[in-house]
Design an enzyme around this catalytic site. Structure first.
Site, PDB file in Angstrom:
ATOM      1  N   ARG A  60       0.852  -1.192   0.000  1.00 17.44           N
ATOM      2  CA  ARG A  60       0.000   0.000   0.000  1.00 17.44           C
ATOM      3  C   ARG A  60       0.888   1.243   0.000  1.00 17.44           C
ATOM      4  NH1 ARG A  60      -3.671  -2.543  -1.740  1.00 17.44           N
ATOM      5  NH2 ARG A  60      -5.731  -2.855  -0.843  1.00 17.44           N
TER       6      ARG A  60
ATOM      7  N   HIS B 225      -1.677  -0.267  -9.833  1.00 12.82           N
ATOM      8  CA  HIS B 225      -2.367  -1.132  -8.845  1.00 12.82           C
ATOM      9  C   HIS B 225      -2.876  -2.397  -9.542  1.00 12.82           C
ATOM     10  CE1 HIS B 225      -4.611  -1.152  -4.771  1.00 12.82           C
ATOM     11  NE2 HIS B 225      -4.409  -2.385  -5.191  1.00 12.82           N
TER      12      HIS B 225
HETATM   13  P1  NDP Z   1      -2.213 -10.459   5.780  1.00 10.70           P
HETATM   14  O1  NDP Z   1      -3.094  -9.751   6.737  1.00 10.70           O
HETATM   15  O2  NDP Z   1      -2.405 -11.923   5.568  1.00 10.70           O
HETATM   16  O3  NDP Z   1      -0.683 -10.250   6.177  1.00 10.70           O
HETATM   17  C1  NDP Z   1      -0.201  -9.050   6.660  1.00 10.70           C
HETATM   18  C2  NDP Z   1       1.212  -9.261   7.171  1.00 10.70           C
HETATM   19  O4  NDP Z   1       1.700  -8.015   7.646  1.00 10.70           O
HETATM   20  C3  NDP Z   1       1.284 -10.237   8.347  1.00 10.70           C
HETATM   21  O5  NDP Z   1       2.464 -11.005   8.271  1.00 10.70           O
HETATM   22  C4  NDP Z   1       1.337  -9.294   9.548  1.00 10.70           C
HETATM   23  O6  NDP Z   1       1.998  -9.813  10.689  1.00 10.70           O
HETATM   24  C5  NDP Z   1       2.158  -8.161   8.976  1.00 10.70           C
HETATM   25  N1  NDP Z   1       1.932  -6.936   9.757  1.00 10.70           N
HETATM   26  C6  NDP Z   1       0.783  -6.256   9.946  1.00 10.70           C
HETATM   27  N2  NDP Z   1       0.979  -5.189  10.747  1.00 10.70           N
HETATM   28  C7  NDP Z   1       2.289  -5.206  11.066  1.00 10.70           C
HETATM   29  C8  NDP Z   1       3.115  -4.389  11.882  1.00 10.70           C
HETATM   30  N3  NDP Z   1       2.635  -3.322  12.530  1.00 10.70           N
HETATM   31  N4  NDP Z   1       4.420  -4.710  11.999  1.00 10.70           N
HETATM   32  C9  NDP Z   1       4.931  -5.783  11.366  1.00 10.70           C
HETATM   33  N5  NDP Z   1       4.206  -6.625  10.577  1.00 10.70           N
HETATM   34  C10 NDP Z   1       2.900  -6.319  10.435  1.00 10.70           C
HETATM   35  O7  NDP Z   1      -2.340  -9.689   4.386  1.00 10.70           O
HETATM   36  P2  NDP Z   1      -2.103 -10.251   2.920  1.00 10.70           P
HETATM   37  O8  NDP Z   1      -0.794 -10.943   2.874  1.00 10.70           O
HETATM   38  O9  NDP Z   1      -3.302 -10.979   2.447  1.00 10.70           O
HETATM   39  O10 NDP Z   1      -2.050  -8.888   2.096  1.00 10.70           O
HETATM   40  C11 NDP Z   1      -1.065  -7.909   2.377  1.00 10.70           C
HETATM   41  C12 NDP Z   1      -1.417  -6.605   1.696  1.00 10.70           C
HETATM   42  O11 NDP Z   1      -1.206  -6.694   0.289  1.00 10.70           O
HETATM   43  C13 NDP Z   1      -2.893  -6.195   1.794  1.00 10.70           C
HETATM   44  O12 NDP Z   1      -3.172  -5.636   3.041  1.00 10.70           O
HETATM   45  C14 NDP Z   1      -3.004  -5.196   0.684  1.00 10.70           C
HETATM   46  O13 NDP Z   1      -2.657  -3.929   1.187  1.00 10.70           O
HETATM   47  C15 NDP Z   1      -1.938  -5.655  -0.325  1.00 10.70           C
HETATM   48  N6  NDP Z   1      -2.518  -6.133  -1.587  1.00 10.70           N
HETATM   49  C16 NDP Z   1      -2.190  -5.472  -2.746  1.00 10.70           C
HETATM   50  C17 NDP Z   1      -2.680  -5.892  -3.952  1.00 10.70           C
HETATM   51  C18 NDP Z   1      -2.259  -5.212  -5.206  1.00 10.70           C
HETATM   52  O14 NDP Z   1      -2.789  -5.515  -6.281  1.00 10.70           O
HETATM   53  N7  NDP Z   1      -1.320  -4.300  -5.164  1.00 10.70           N
HETATM   54  C19 NDP Z   1      -3.595  -7.028  -4.056  1.00 10.70           C
HETATM   55  C20 NDP Z   1      -3.879  -7.648  -2.779  1.00 10.70           C
HETATM   56  C21 NDP Z   1      -3.361  -7.198  -1.596  1.00 10.70           C
HETATM   57  P3  NDP Z   1       1.398 -11.083  11.488  1.00 10.70           P
HETATM   58  O15 NDP Z   1       1.577 -12.246  10.536  1.00 10.70           O
HETATM   59  O16 NDP Z   1       2.240 -11.202  12.681  1.00 10.70           O
HETATM   60  O17 NDP Z   1      -0.047 -10.767  11.745  1.00 10.70           O
END
Ligand code: NDP
Length: 310
Positions: free
Chosen positions: A225, A273
């Protein structure tokens, strides 16, 4: 008893979603009406695109859940009218698409493909790029998408380290967490991939101080993002050459405004995107499974933690 499902998604995709969701609901043998137009107080489930005009969930007094079509939830998770459980999209098609996009862009930079794509006079005799085993990749975010991308990269022999909020264990990936863990990942990321969600805690996670921790000439790839990056700090690091290239798929403002400096920067690639998208055929099965769960009073899959914001 029949249930009512409201489709509050992109109208342009109604036909394809109507077809795929009806098929998936038939498979779970639940009688349902699926429509884009239902009286709010008669709706049992809402299939939801965060870009939809629907922003007030108050009238949906009977809805058992809102089933998101997107993986990202920042546009909906802080909505105060959303009292219903919100399940986000975790879709095999979305994960596969993201893995392909990440691997493709990592390989572009790893293999220095631009040297040949843009050069009509290639330098014969130049050294071949290092092997993947000698190019370190860091991934911030080891969730549904980061984890699968990390595995694909380790399968290609890249040494991969990753960072998440909590402790994690992924075969072949150095998994770290906490501030020290972040610094460790950044210091050994020749190529850094951002797959974190946009939350209050992750805003500007890649700021000037953290960009400075990257090795000289590192490449940043952001399909996560826009707000994850301090744009001013990144542009400054690109100008100095500390960051060699940035491939950016997501931005604070989308579409990226015409006068945004990223467009003109020679070492920035802007993609619109497009990294990955929800695939209706696989996503419909995820939605149907959650409806089946709701109807059998089993816990929903992929519920968002509204407090954590993802
Ligand atoms: P998930 O919720 O499955 O994973 C998020 C990851 O980020 C987890 O490992 C989580 O840690 C980590 N995280 C969250 N907050 C923090 C923090 N404060 N500090 C450190 N680590 C953190 O999301 P997805 O993998 O499904 O998707 C990730 C992102 O990809 C989406 O939120 C979206 O923004 C983006 N996306 C973009 C697309 C595009 O076309 N460009 C398409 C689809 C998604 P933990 O495992 O410990 O919870």
């Amino acid at each position: 008893m029949s249930i009512n499902i409201l489709y509050a998604g992109n109208p342009k995709r109604w036909d394809v979603y109507q077809h795929e969701i009806s098929k998936a609901i038939e498979e779970i043998e639940i009688e349902a009406t699926l429509s884009c137009d239902l009286p709010a107080d008669q709706v049992d489930y809402i299939i939801y695109d965060p870009n939809s005009a629907l922003q007030d969930f108050t009238p949906f007094t009977r809805a058992k859940a809102v089933l998101g079509l997107w993986a990202g939830v920042e546009r909906i998770v802080y909505n105060p009218t959303l009292t219903q459980p919100y399940a986000r999209m975790v879709d095999q098609g979305l994960s596969e698409g993201m893995t392909e996009w990440v691997v493709g862009h990592v390989l572009r930079h790893h293999l220095e493909m631009d040297l040949d794509i843009h050069n009509t006079d290639p330098a014969w005799g130049r050294l071949a790029p290092p092997l993947a085993r000698d190019r370190r990749v860091g991934i911030l975010g080891l969730g549904e998408l980061g984890r699968v991308a990390a595995k694909a990269l380790t399968n290609l022999n890249f040494p991969v380290s990753g960072w998440s909020r909590g402790a994690k264990s992924i075969d072949g990936v150095t998994c770290l967490h906490g501030d020290d863990g972040l610094e460790q990942v950044l210091r050994c990321s020749d190529i850094l991939v951002l797959l974190l969600p946009a939350t209050k805690a992750t805003e500007n996670v890649l700021n000037a101080e953290r960009i400075a921790m990257l090795p000289e000439g590192a490449v940043i790839i952001n399909p996560g993002r826009g707000p994850l990056i301090d744009d001013v700090a990144l542009l400054e690091a690109l100008d100095r050459g500390h960051v060699g290239h940035a491939t950016l798929d997501v931005f604070r403002v989308e579409p990226l405004p015409d006068d945004d400096p990223y467009w003109a920067h020679p070492n920035v690639t802007v993609t619109p995107h497009i990294a990955s998208d929800t695939r209706p055929d696989t996503a419909a099965k995820v939605i149907a499974e959650n409806i089946r769960r709701g109807e059998s009073k089993e816990p929903f899959l992929h519920l968002v933690d509204k407090k954590a914001g993802y």
